[in-house]
Design an enzyme around this catalytic site. Structure first.
Site, mmCIF file in Angstrom:
data_model
loop_
_atom_site.group_PDB
_atom_site.id
_atom_site.type_symbol
_atom_site.label_atom_id
_atom_site.label_comp_id
_atom_site.label_asym_id
_atom_site.label_seq_id
_atom_site.Cartn_x
_atom_site.Cartn_y
_atom_site.Cartn_z
ATOM 1 N N HIS A 20 -24.429 -112.782 9.166
ATOM 2 C CA HIS A 20 -25.792 -112.251 9.050
ATOM 3 C C HIS A 20 -26.441 -112.865 7.824
ATOM 4 O O HIS A 20 -25.760 -113.093 6.822
ATOM 5 C CB HIS A 20 -25.747 -110.724 8.913
ATOM 6 C CG HIS A 20 -27.057 -110.075 9.216
ATOM 7 N ND1 HIS A 20 -28.046 -109.971 8.290
ATOM 8 C CD2 HIS A 20 -27.527 -109.535 10.356
ATOM 9 C CE1 HIS A 20 -29.090 -109.378 8.855
ATOM 10 N NE2 HIS A 20 -28.808 -109.098 10.103
ATOM 11 N N ASP B 85 -24.381 -106.881 17.049
ATOM 12 C CA ASP B 85 -24.313 -107.436 18.406
ATOM 13 C C ASP B 85 -22.887 -107.569 18.916
ATOM 14 O O ASP B 85 -22.673 -107.786 20.107
ATOM 15 C CB ASP B 85 -24.973 -108.818 18.438
ATOM 16 C CG ASP B 85 -26.453 -108.702 18.200
ATOM 17 O OD1 ASP B 85 -27.027 -107.704 18.670
ATOM 18 O OD2 ASP B 85 -27.020 -109.581 17.549
#
Ligand code: ACO
Length: 426
Positions: free
Chosen positions: A303, A360
């Site tokens: 991320h 996710d």
């Protein structure tokens, strides 16, 4: 001591004010820097640049903290509801009981679409990606609401925000039903936001639809987890589009287009495809080696901001277990996901780069178990993120220092030269 930074270029020094946040990094204010120094600052990808001031969402990526208006995401996901979080994001505070009743009514009574709107869906191929349908359909909404075109009027902004939160589930469910060749289902006002959405997605005229409280709660939680994430790519897109005064529905369509990319919202579909490709636990070492050889990335990992666990990933993982247990599904991909997570978290390549599972990683398995095809995953993300986008858009209009967004550049192309007639070109 005054809070300022000093930057020296050649024999000149420039004082740059330091602005304090309520928590998190302070910022060096470079707004006057170009005017004073004739230099731009350079930060492609905005890795060190705050693009705006905001009071909505705070992330500490190193500590794995996500707060909405100060409230930790874990508490909101466990104890609140998506509509309550919508009120919080939009208006700054959790609603009182009376405020919530009014807010819920405002949303519930705006869920229907203009009858003519349905003809838009017929124009798409049935096999179109539902995100393509969403981008087109949400953009088309602006053609139906000319009564709220004045973005400088707070009341009209509020109406647009309510309409968007209310109508996104109806549009998303239609995009899904259309792709399945099934008839559209009209929203029902006696149902909760998430229950209504699931009914619009899965109900068919041939039989009664029976709600499942575990799945409704999971859907609501998934919406909460995706509701906002400060100045990510799609939110920045919405702000930039909105900075010109464009219609909010058109700005949200721009946000949806940005979200579709595999580095952003499209990653949940790709993460599930990756798990399918790996197939079984035995194939994990070879797949991880391929990642380390830089043949591909581990989708659902890493991320821009979190260099620790994505706090949403833990809640998502628990939701995943709950849904699979409730539905009695023994999905072999869950085994693959859990083992892959274990392998990656103990591998020096991932440790060195601070790569942890993001939201996710487990959302795909959960949504698949709930009956959504993978093409719908990013659509659900868009539905949930709409409240974040519109809250950030609204905040931008409430900021008296709002300016049209207009980045500058480091130009490295040809300098001025004279035009040559074609026969003289080498
Ligand atoms: N798998 C393998 N290696 C990775 C991954 C990954 N998923 N993510 C980053 N890296 C590596 C990079 O190759 C780079 O290595 P290097 O320094 O040796 O060159 C290092 O980690 C830093 O990566 P960057 O690309 O600089 O990180 P950035 O902050 O730009 O990227 C991103 C963040 C786009 C999310 C990236 O981690 C990625 O592509 N992840 C996979 C896609 C994904 O899951 N996206 C969902 C994001 S969350 C969301 O939108 C809800």
């Amino acid at each position: 001591m005054t809070d300022k930074a000093t930057l020296t270029i050649g024999d000149k020094s420039y004082d740059l004010p330091i602005l304090k946040g309520s928590t998190g990094p302070d910022v060096v204010d470079v707004r006057k820097f170009y005017g004073d120094s004739d230099h731009f600052t350079f930060d492609p990808g905005f890795t060190s640049t705050a693009s705006c001031e905001s009071k909505i969402t705070y992330i500490d990526g190193d500590a794995g903290i996500l707060l909405h208006r100060g409230y930790p995401i874990g508490q909101l996901a466990e104890e609140s509801s998506f509509l309550e979080v919508c009120h919080l994001l939009l208006n700054g505070e959790l609603p009182t009981a009376d405020e919530f009743t009014l807010f819920e009514r405002n949303i519930t009574y705006h869920t229907m679409l203009h009858a003519q709107f349905d003809t838009f869906f017929q124009g798409f191929r049935r096999d179109a990606h539902p995100m393509a349908v969403m981008t087109g359909a949400v953009g088309a909404l602006s053609a139906f609401y000319s009564d709220s075109l004045n973005v400088d009027d707070p009341k009209q902004r509020e109406i647009s925000a309510h309409r968007l939160i209310a109508k996104m589930p109806t549009i998303a469910a239609r995009a899904f039903q259309y792709s399945q060749g099934r008839p559209f289902v009209t929203p029902r006002n006696e149902l909760s936001y998430s229950e209504n959405f699931l009914r619009m997605c899965f109900s068919v005229p041939a039989e009664d639809w029976v709600p499942n409280p575990v799945l409704t709660r999971a859907m609501d939680r998934i919406f909460i987890l995706h509701a906002d994430h400060e100045q990510n790519a799609s939110t920045s897109t919405v702000r930039l589009a909105g900075s010109s005064g464009a219609h909010p529905f058109a700005c949200i369509a721009a946000g949806i287009a940005c979200l579709w990319g595999p580095s952003h919202g499209g990653a949940n579909q790709e993460a599930l495809e990756m798990l399918e490709e790996i197939g079984t636990v035995e194939n994990i070492p070879a797949y991880v080696q391929g990642v380390k050889d830089r043949k591909y990335k581990l989708m659902g990992f890493g991320h821009r901001v979190y260099k620790n666990f994505d706090p949403r990933a833990k809640v998502m993982q628990n939701t995943c277990y709950e849904v699979l247990e409730q539905l009695g599904i023994n999905d072999p991909l869950l085994q693959v996901a859990m083992e892959l997570e274990k392998v990656a978290l103990s591998d020096q390549y991932f440790i060195d780069r601070k790569l942890y599972p993001n939201i996710d990683f487990y959302s795909g398995i959960t949504l698949r178990a709930m009956g959504f095809p993978k093409e719908m995953f990013t659509v659900l993300f868009a539905l949930a993120r709409t409240v974040g986008w519109i809250s950030q858009w609204k905040e931008m209009f409430e900021d008296p220092s709002r300016k049209i967004g207009r980045p500058r550049q480091l130009y490295t192309g040809a300098t001025q030269r004279d035009y040559l007639a074609v026969e003289k070109r080498g």
